[in-house]
Design an enzyme around this catalytic site. Structure first.
Site, PDB file in Angstrom:
ATOM      1  CD  GLU A 206      -2.808  -1.392   2.359  1.00  0.00           C
ATOM      2  OE1 GLU A 206      -2.662  -0.609   3.305  1.00  0.00           O
ATOM      3  OE2 GLU A 206      -3.664  -2.295   2.336  1.00  0.00           O
ATOM      4  CG  ASN A 247      -0.408  -7.134  -1.390  1.00  0.00           C
ATOM      5  OD1 ASN A 247      -0.978  -7.787  -2.270  1.00  0.00           O
ATOM      6  ND2 ASN A 247      -0.902  -7.008  -0.176  1.00  0.00           N
ATOM      7  CG  HIS A 283      -9.734  -6.374   1.039  1.00  0.00           C
ATOM      8  ND1 HIS A 283      -9.824  -7.547   1.755  1.00  0.00           N
ATOM      9  CD2 HIS A 283      -8.466  -5.934   1.194  1.00  0.00           C
ATOM     10  CE1 HIS A 283      -8.660  -7.803   2.328  1.00  0.00           C
ATOM     11  NE2 HIS A 283      -7.817  -6.847   1.993  1.00  0.00           N
ATOM     12  CD  GLU A 311      -4.323  -8.175   1.731  1.00  0.00           C
ATOM     13  OE1 GLU A 311      -5.217  -7.557   2.344  1.00  0.00           O
ATOM     14  OE2 GLU A 311      -3.125  -7.856   1.775  1.00  0.00           O
ATOM     15  CG  ASP A 313     -12.379  -9.761   1.928  1.00  0.00           C
ATOM     16  OD1 ASP A 313     -12.426  -8.794   1.140  1.00  0.00           O
ATOM     17  OD2 ASP A 313     -11.786  -9.703   3.030  1.00  0.00           O
TER      18      ASP A 313
HETATM   19  C1  GLA Z   1      -4.738  -4.854   4.313  1.00  0.00           C
HETATM   20  C2  GLA Z   1      -3.463  -5.585   4.670  1.00  0.00           C
HETATM   21  C3  GLA Z   1      -3.699  -6.912   5.307  1.00  0.00           C
HETATM   22  C4  GLA Z   1      -4.824  -6.865   6.294  1.00  0.00           C
HETATM   23  C5  GLA Z   1      -6.026  -6.306   5.627  1.00  0.00           C
HETATM   24  C6  GLA Z   1      -7.264  -6.334   6.473  1.00  0.00           C
HETATM   25  O1  GLA Z   1      -5.315  -5.255   3.168  1.00  0.00           O
HETATM   26  O2  GLA Z   1      -2.633  -5.778   3.572  1.00  0.00           O
HETATM   27  O3  GLA Z   1      -2.540  -7.324   5.950  1.00  0.00           O
HETATM   28  O4  GLA Z   1      -4.434  -6.126   7.404  1.00  0.00           O
HETATM   29  O5  GLA Z   1      -5.740  -4.983   5.277  1.00  0.00           O
HETATM   30  O6  GLA Z   1      -7.043  -6.343   7.809  1.00  0.00           O
END
Ligand code: GLA
Length: 399
Positions: A206, A247, A283, A311, A313
């Site tokens: 990020e 990422n 996400h 990640e 969801d």
């Molecule tokens: C971000 C981070 C993860 C996790 C998620 C949700 O996406 O990369 O490590 O902390 O938030 O908690």
């Protein structure tokens, strides 16, 4: 007439007790008519009856704000079915160490259904490096052993992030040389410790804002924007064989952000900075258009790097409703979205498919409800550890 705590009513052709099983099958009209007649003849009894009926119906409805655990039946598949065996790429989950250790249902799913794992928190800066001269390996090493015993790939997450910084880092008072040394020591100690044990690292997490500018993190403030390139170099020096990923989230809704990411990767390539993969957190909200998801995956693949949906969801409760029961309609909409993600991912070159990882394992342990302050059901397993329609969506997408 009152008998053994229950109220009995006699009407022509019918006898029932309020709150008894039989009463639930009685015609609502009949009940209404009967109540009207009690109200006329005996208002006191009428109030008592209303209170009793309310108490009985409350017993069968969810507690305030708490949705019923499961109202959609879980899907049934052959006993030996495993998610990772039904998709042509590694299938992973981000796991919490305490649940892997102490919750047999949870670890049963992880062991059976996935062949790649990411530590949810145990490999973050604050998890591994709680004090300047102290590294804490116990939890992460437990996961290494678990991965080795169960033949799972371990994905490293994450060497550098603007969050999950212990207070000794946020309070660190050195000059830029001291900051650089601290960053390098952290990265190289961690990468060396897990050398040969993790397949890849999310090196920086990020780094960009949604508008494509560089986030004004503490790292950028102390070390300048190009510190990101040095993170990749330090990691590569400590383990030349481990794959290195950038990422981030938002590839699906911000073209500015994904352009910034692809430009950075192009510039890394020109400058000879080692980078092997790109992580799309994903996400997602169920309303995210399929076209955006496809465009994000295609743009990542166009870099030529490995692509990790890192990640995944898919949340449902866009309005953050406090009472939000899961319905069959939601189950199939969510399954269709999972299916699309997998289909779009499967369309990129097999050699670039590092895998898909869900963030957490079941709806019981998802981070989403806490984060959004409202119930949700974002994962392919429900809160009772049963497979959901989303599971079938993933399998359909892989066909
Ligand atoms: C971000 C981070 C993860 C996790 C998620 C949700 O996406 O990369 O490590 O902390 O938030 O908690």
């Amino acid at each position: 007439m009152i008998a053994t705590g229950l109220i009995k009513f006699y009407l022509p052709g019918n006898t029932f007790q309020v709150g008894s099983k039989k009463s639930r099958f009685l015609d609502r009209m009949l009940l209404k008519r009967m109540l009207m007649s009690v109200m006329k003849n005996s208002p006191g009894l009428y109030i008592l009856l209303c209170l009793l009926i309310m108490a009985c119906s409350k017993k069968n409805s969810p507690a305030n704000g708490t949705p019923p655990a499961v109202i959609v039946p879980p899907i049934v598949v052959a006993a030996d079915t495993s998610l990772y065996k039904m998709v042509p790429f590694p299938m992973g989950a981000a796991v919490a160490i305490n649940l892997v250790k102490n919750n047999a249902k949870y670890s049963g799913i992880v062991t059976k259904e996935f062949n790649s794992i990411t530590a949810e928190n145990a490999m973050k800066f604050s998890g591994l490096h709680p004090a300047e001269n102290t590294f804490f390996w116990t939890d992460a090493d437990y996961l290494v052993a678990y991965a080795q015993t169960n033949n799972k790939r371990l994905h490293g997450h994450t060497l550098n992030w603007y969050q999950s910084m212990p207070t000794w880092v946020t309070n660190f008072s050195g000059d830029s040389t001291a900051w650089e040394k601290m960053l390098k020591t952290h990265i190289q100690t961690v990468v060396a410790h897990f050398k040969g044990k993790v397949a890849a690292w999310d090196v920086v997490n990020e780094y960009f804002n949604d508008n494509g500018t560089v986030r004004n993190s503490l790292w950028v403030q102390k070390l300048g924007e190009d510190y990101i390139a040095r993170c990749f170099q330090y990691a590569n020096q400590a383990d030349p064989d481990v794959l290195l990923f950038y990422n981030d989230y938002g590839h699906e809704y911000s073209t500015a952000k994904r352009t910034a990411i692809t430009n950075m990767i192009a510039s890394f390539k020109t400058r000879g900075i080692p980078i092997h993969g790109i992580g799309l957190q994903f996400h997602l909200s169920v309303g995210q258009p399929d076209a955006n998801i496809s465009a994000a995956i295609a743009s990542a693949a166009a870099t030529g790097l490995q692509v990790h949906i890192s990640e995944l969801d898919i949340r449902l409760n866009a309005n953050k409703a406090q009472t939000f029961p899961f319905t069959t309609t939601m189950a199939s909409q969510q399954a269709a979205k999972y299916e699309h993600v997998v289909k779009a991912y499967k369309s990129i070159l097999a050699a670039q498919q590092y895998g898909i990882t869900t963030w957490n394992v079941t709806d019981a342990d998802s981070w989403i409800p806490n984060w959004q302050g409202a119930p949700d059901y974002p994962l392919p397993f429900d809160a009772n550890y049963q497979r959901k329609e989303a599971y079938r969506g993933i399998v359909r997408g892989a066909k």
